[in-house]
Design an enzyme around this catalytic site. Structure first.
Site: not given
Length: 1196
Positions: A606, A414-415, A687-688, A510
């Site tokens: 991101r 994963d990243k 998922g990016d 968040e």
């Protein structure tokens, strides 16, 4: 086809629809509902007793024996033992029964003791006191007597005794704080919400008046999901229905924190609680070594059967001559002459099977299990893999895959949170094409500013002030962040203005956004009584009523809130990934924002997009009704909510986008580079968006500047068909790299072949994985695999969690069947972790779901390097040697027994004594190989870490290949022939002792057995590289034990054993010179071929490991002469673990000489006072060399 639905239908049909319900009804306080409502049905649920034990006093023996004899090896030896009891066999049943009894007994005692501890722990839990509300009063009872429907009171720092719906708390806002470390390992404090209509019930009497029922799903093991609703009855009003979710359920095992007390109603008890349902283990994974071991066992079983058949046929041929079959001194009885020949031959076959059965090593399974179990502690004890930041080290969830760590060919990672720190920092925001940053730099000075800075080609002018403030308010309101006055939480960042409040959330993104907008003037304060409060730049407090929260999920990739301002305006704020927001936008400067988002993504940031829309009262009423119906649904709630969210989050007005930075983890690039040098293919599954993920791949050296990137993305598929794109890529790559052998595709240098990289997104992957119209698998998979095989790195972006698992499964099922490893830190990585051969969980900041479902847990990605290149390498070499050595020593043991039958008329006469047959694998040869398999280090840890390419020497299960297996088997046969015929020729020329007595068959067998024990033990000693005092003690102690036992068993030490057939045999054998000469000579001859073979192979065809061993050995010899000064200094003082700062040293005299000084131990320091003309100066050993900066220079 929906197989899950079909299975559900079949199951319901089998058990009867009337007996199968998908939900349960819980009556709070066991109070019947009012007349006119649902009928009261007496429910029968289990009590709150927890049972983690496997056995009871009555079923322990039969159940434990059944489980142990389910293992093929144990069952095989049980059959052999029974055959020895039933028929007349050449060996005593003790020879098979005693080892089997020993293994079964030791295992039963171990499992029985462990189960007794579980019983003890269960009793302590089941008898602990809990507080229950009955008749308006608090009553104390034992936990095991708790029932579904009881109202339970839990106080601060107490553990919840069952799964219960949260009714009310001592807090005014109806919240409580809970830690779930015992459930999922997360140390953070989570906030739970009481039911809105019951949170005002503060006392026992008020809670006892509650008349309500709860409808919820049947017990499920998922800790993070719950579906239910509560129906509250009033005398004069209609029942009120409220939805229940996971935020309303307090799970057994969690602990109440920072809240005085809470009230809850039990919905799941005992073994139906989510904690108990998670006791069950994951599906069993089998390593490649275990599969090879089973294949070798089948081969040896065939050899055993072949030996028995050959000797049975030869015996029948031998006895066809009546003179041999019935000599004058052994005449048969009439019954024996009339016996059925087929039955007699079958009995002989079974007898030979018993005689030769020791070729199957019964103790190998026990030794392998012990090696895996004890060896796993070396990972847990590794201090270099301990992380001081989280105060945790590596965790081994299963020891069955230790050796698999040394065979990994594909690494899927994963990243976010794995390659990166998952510690977000707000960088900038873009509002209608204008960029706002936390601080800007002008004339070399840094200053904070919330003014717009035009970084892109946007229209001249400042963005509309109202839209800017609306964007900042959206960031302040569209989240699930909570404000707490506590320091011991995850994802916390204390305010810099002196306030003690802390932002906490399940998402670090968040936290970064809320803190970033705070620096730009808008501060989120709290959520109180369902109102969100924020402070604007004018220090005014603004209050917004929180109407709805549309929670984030990995499929939608966005979240929304609906709020009402003091003016009555209803606004929906939505934030999410660009691909989730842009298609839903109907207004806003889409092109400008898109351009800035792409630029930020290229820089590795991101990004999230923010949009809004204003709702009228009528629109909100329909939205509220739609959401309420979906939330109250007990069946398919998730699907109905997703449909409602999709309808609500449409026709949005785009405000802008944000950019946060997620830094690369320490040594992540170094780790990826080392894995590639070790021959592993590294894939990043994230998922990016593509640009962000590609920037991270460049940063971690998965891609290099020389890498030629190919894209398999939706954009390219739109321009050209998938078929054409795949064939073009295949031709391009294969044309230039197809001539290379397959095993060099990974870990190559730029000089070996063209450096290719591949980027694919989730949409294109779905097309590749899609079956053909005729139902068969499309040939796109094969093309895709062929392309990926020739790429140095692969990036899969925009991946859903299920697609990650599909990628891993695709590689696993390819024709090469490579060993795969998946590593991740979040819940979205669980599917690929479970799918891969080896699953690694990161103890990160996205919860512990990945760690709970993994085989191994490590604190940081950088620790993967040592886990694979050092621990995995060692484990594989050790267990491979163990398996091959066990088969080798058993061939050496039993093949002389086979040869002996040719010299005893196939009479099934054993060559060895019963005690030797029994103790050979249990005592004489077991401990040395066990210790070897735990402590062997053919090269040092530092060498393996600095030379990742050594990992390739053991790739593809090379040490357990058929070639290696045949070599070890042939070596065992050769040694056995030397033992037997060497002893035979010695006895042929010298068969009498000095007193004229004849040597007997037991003396011959003892001589063979003595040479056997010494040879196999010394063979292991020759293979040992890492000698410690423990190795010396065990190896030479085993040989000494054999000698002492032989003297004891021969009646030399304990004369009362003089009645048995081995009396004085060992002593008599050692009293002759030929026996001594034979033992020494035969041992030398047996070991010589293996030594010669190793020397020749090392000189002619050395492996990378052997070359490095020679270099290191030579460097040790040349160490002093190479790095010493011309004039040898006086004796140096070597000091351990001492360090002084260089600033504390004395000044060096002007006539001192420059000397190159080298250190060898990582934590050691060297002190040469007279060499440098001063004392007390210590240099850290990680310096390669030290030059004294003044004086004359000496060439070294």
């Amino acid at each position: 086809m929906d197989w899950s639905g079909l299975w559900s239908t079949i199951r319901r049909w089998c058990v009867g629809e009337e007996n199968w319900v998908d939900s349960r009804t819980v009556y709070i306080g066991h109070r019947e509902p009012p007349p006119g409502t649902d009928a009261y049905i007496v429910q029968n649920y289990p009590d709150n007793r927890i049972v983690s034990s496997k056995y009871t006093f009555w079923n322990f023996i039969p159940k434990n024996l059944f489980e142990q004899f389910r293992r093929i090896a144990n069952f095989y030896f049980l059959i052999i033992f029974l055959v020895q009891l039933i028929i007349d066999t050449p060996t005593s049943p003790v020879t098979s029964g005693l080892p089997l009894f020993f293994v079964i007994t030791v295992t039963a005692i171990k499992q029985g003791y462990e189960d007794w501890l579980r019983h003890k722990a269960d009793n302590a839990v089941n008898r602990c006191p809990v507080h229950v509300i009955q008749g308006g009063k608090v009553v104390q009872k034992q936990s095991r007597k708790l029932q579904v429907g009881d109202i339970v009171m839990t106080k601060e720092n107490e553990t919840f005794p069952c799964d219960m719906v949260f009714l009310s708390s001592s807090s005014d806002d109806g919240t409580c704080f809970v830690t779930t470390a015992s459930l999922d390992g997360e140390s953070s404090t989570k906030t739970y919400q009481a039911v809105q209509d019951t949170k005002a019930l503060r006392t026992e009497a008020e809670v006892d008046t509650l008349n309500a029922t709860i409808e919820c799903e049947q017990p499920q093991p998922d800790l993070y999901n719950f579906v239910g609703r509560i129906n509250i009855y009033h005398e004069t009003e209609e029942p009120i229905a409220r939805p229940l979710g996971s935020e309303n359920v307090l799970l057994r095992g969690a602990t109440l924190k920072n809240t005085q007390s809470i009230y809850g109603v039990a919905i799941y008890t005992g073994m139906e609680t989510k904690m108990a349902l998670n006791y069950q283990s994951k599906s069993q994974k089998r390593s490649a070594v275990e599969k090879s071991m089973n294949m070798f066992l089948i081969v040896y079983l065939c050899i055993l059967i072949s030996k028995a058949l050959i000797t049975t046929i030869l015996k029948f041929t031998w006895q066809s001559d009546s003179v041999r079959d019935e000599p004058w001194f052994n005449m048969k009885t009439q019954a024996e002459r009339q016996r059925n020949k087929f039955l007699s031959s079958f009995t002989d076959f079974l007898a030979f099977m018993v005689l030769f059965n020791y070729i199957i090593p019964v103790s190998m399974y026990v030794t392998v299990e012990m090696q895996k179990f004890l060896g796993s502690y070396f990972i847990s004890w590794d201090e270099e893999m301990f992380d001081n930041e989280i105060c945790e080290g590596p965790i081994v969830n299963t020891s069955d895959l230790n050796e698999e760590l040394g065979q990994v060919e594909y690494v899927f990672t994963d990243k976010t949170g794995t390659l990166t720190e998952n510690n977000m920092e707000f960088i900038e925001c873009c509002i209608d094409g204008h960029v706002h940053v936390q601080h800007s730099i002008s004339n070399g000075q840094s200053f904070y500013s919330n003014a717009a800075i035009d970084f892109i080609d946007a229209p001249v002018g400042i963005a509309d002030q109202e839209r800017k403030e609306l964007f900042f308010r959206a960031l302040c309101l569209c989240h699930t962040v909570q404000v707490k006055r506590e320091d011991e939480t995850d994802y916390q960042k204390q305010h810099q203005d002196g306030r003690s409040s802390v932002y906490i959330s399940s998402s670090p993104d968040e936290i970064a956004l809320v803190e970033g907008v705070k620096r730009l003037g808008f501060t989120f304060l709290q959520v109180k009584d369902n109102f969100m409060e924020l402070e604007n730049p004018e220090a005014e407090i603004e209050r917004y009523e929180l109407l709805q929260i549309l929670n984030f999920d990995s499929v939608r990739r966005r979240m929304s809130v609906i709020i009402r301002s003091v003016t009555g305006e209803i606004i929906l704020f939505c934030k999410g990934a660009d691909l989730s927001i842009f298609p839903r936008v109907k207004a806003g400067k889409l092109d400008l924002v898109r351009q800035r988002v792409q630029q930020n993504a290229v820089e590795g940031l991101r990004t999230l997009c923010v949009a809004y829309k204003v709702l009228t009262s009528e629109e909100y009423d329909s939205v509220h009704a739609l959401l309420q119906n979906a939330k109250l649904a007990l069946q398919e709630r998730d699907r109905k909510l997703a449909e409602a969210y999709d309808l609500i989050e449409s026709d949005l007005d785009l405000l802008g986008a944000t950019a946060v930075e997620d830094r690369l983890q320490d040594k992540a690039a170094e780790t990826v580079e080392a894995l590639q040098k070790a021959g592993m293919k590294v894939w990043v599954l994230t998922g990016d968006k593509m640009e962000t993920a590609a920037a991270t791949c460049y940063a971690c050296k998965l891609f290099r500047r020389s890498t030629q990137l190919f894209e398999l993305t939706t954009k390219r598929i739109e321009e050209q068909s998938l078929h054409d794109v795949l064939f073009d890529l295949n031709r391009t790559i294969i044309r230039q790299s197809g001539s290379l052998p397959r095993d060099t595709y990974s870990g190559f240098s730029q000089h070996d072949l063209h450096d290719y990289g591949l980027i694919i997104d989730g949409t294109t992957l779905s097309l590749i994985m899609k079956p053909a119209e005729n139902g068969s698998s499309s040939n796109y998979k094969d093309l895709f695999l062929e392309i990926c095989r020739n790429c140095s790195g692969v990036l899969c972006c925009r991946m859903a969690p299920l697609q990650k698992a599909q990628i891993v499964k695709l590689i696993k099922s390819s024709k090469e069947h490579p060993i795969t490893l998946a590593i991740g830190d979040g819940a979205n990585d669980v599917s690929m972790i479970l799918e891969a051969h080896v699953g690694i969980g990161i103890l990160g900041k996205e919860g512990r779901q990945a760690a709970r479902n993994s085989d191994y847990c490590i604190p940081k990605f950088k620790h993967l390097k040592k886990l694979l290149l050092v621990h995995g390498h060692y484990y594989y070499i050790r267990i491979a040697q163990l398996v091959q050595y066990f088969f080798y020593k058993n061939v050496c043991f039993i093949f002389p027994q086979f040869l002996y039958q040719f010299f005893c008329g196939f009479s099934q006469q054993p060559l060895y004594d019963t005690a030797y047959l029994t103790l050979y694998n249990i005592s004489f040869t077991s401990l040395p190989i066990l210790l070897y398999s735990l402590m062997e280090q053919h090269v040092s840890i530092d060498t393996l870490r600095r030379n990742p390419s050594l990992y390739r020497d053991v790739a593809k299960n090379s040490l357990l290949s058929w070639k290696s297996f045949i070599y070890w088997t042939c070596l065992g046969v050769f040694d056995a022939v030397v033992f037997f015929f060497g002893a035979y020729f010695i006895f042929d020329n010298s068969t009498m002792t000095s007193n004229g007595q004849m040597f007997g068959n037991w003396t011959f067998g003892t001589l063979v057995f003595t040479v056997l024990v010494f040879t196999v033990t010394l063979k292991l000693a020759l293979d040992t590289h890492n000698w410690t005092w423990v190795n010396h003690f065990v190896i030479w102690g085993s040989l000494l034990f054999y000698i002492i036992f032989s003297f004891l068993w021969g009646g030399i030490i304990w004369p009362f054993l003089n009645y048995q057939r081995m009396y004085y045999v060992f002593m008599q054998m050692l009293s002759t010179g030929p026996a001594w000469l034979g033992i020494i000579l035969l041992i030398t001859i047996s070991l010589l071929p293996d030594v010669v073979k190793k020397v020749l192979c090392r000189q002619l065809w050395p492996t990378a490991t052997q070359k490095l061993q020679d270099i290191l050995r030579q460097s040790k010899k040349d160490r002093v002469s190479e790095f010493s000064p011309l004039a040898p200094p006086p004796s140096s003082t070597y000091t351990n673990n001492i360090y002084r700062s260089h600033q504390q040293s004395k000044s060096i005299s002007a006539d001192s000489r420059k000397v190159t000084h080298t250190y060898w131990a990582e934590d050691d320091y060297c002190n040469n006072p007279s060499l440098f003309d001063y004392s007390g100066n210590h240099y850290p050993s990680n310096a390669r060399c030290i030059f004294v900066p003044s004086g004359l220079e000496t060439t070294v």
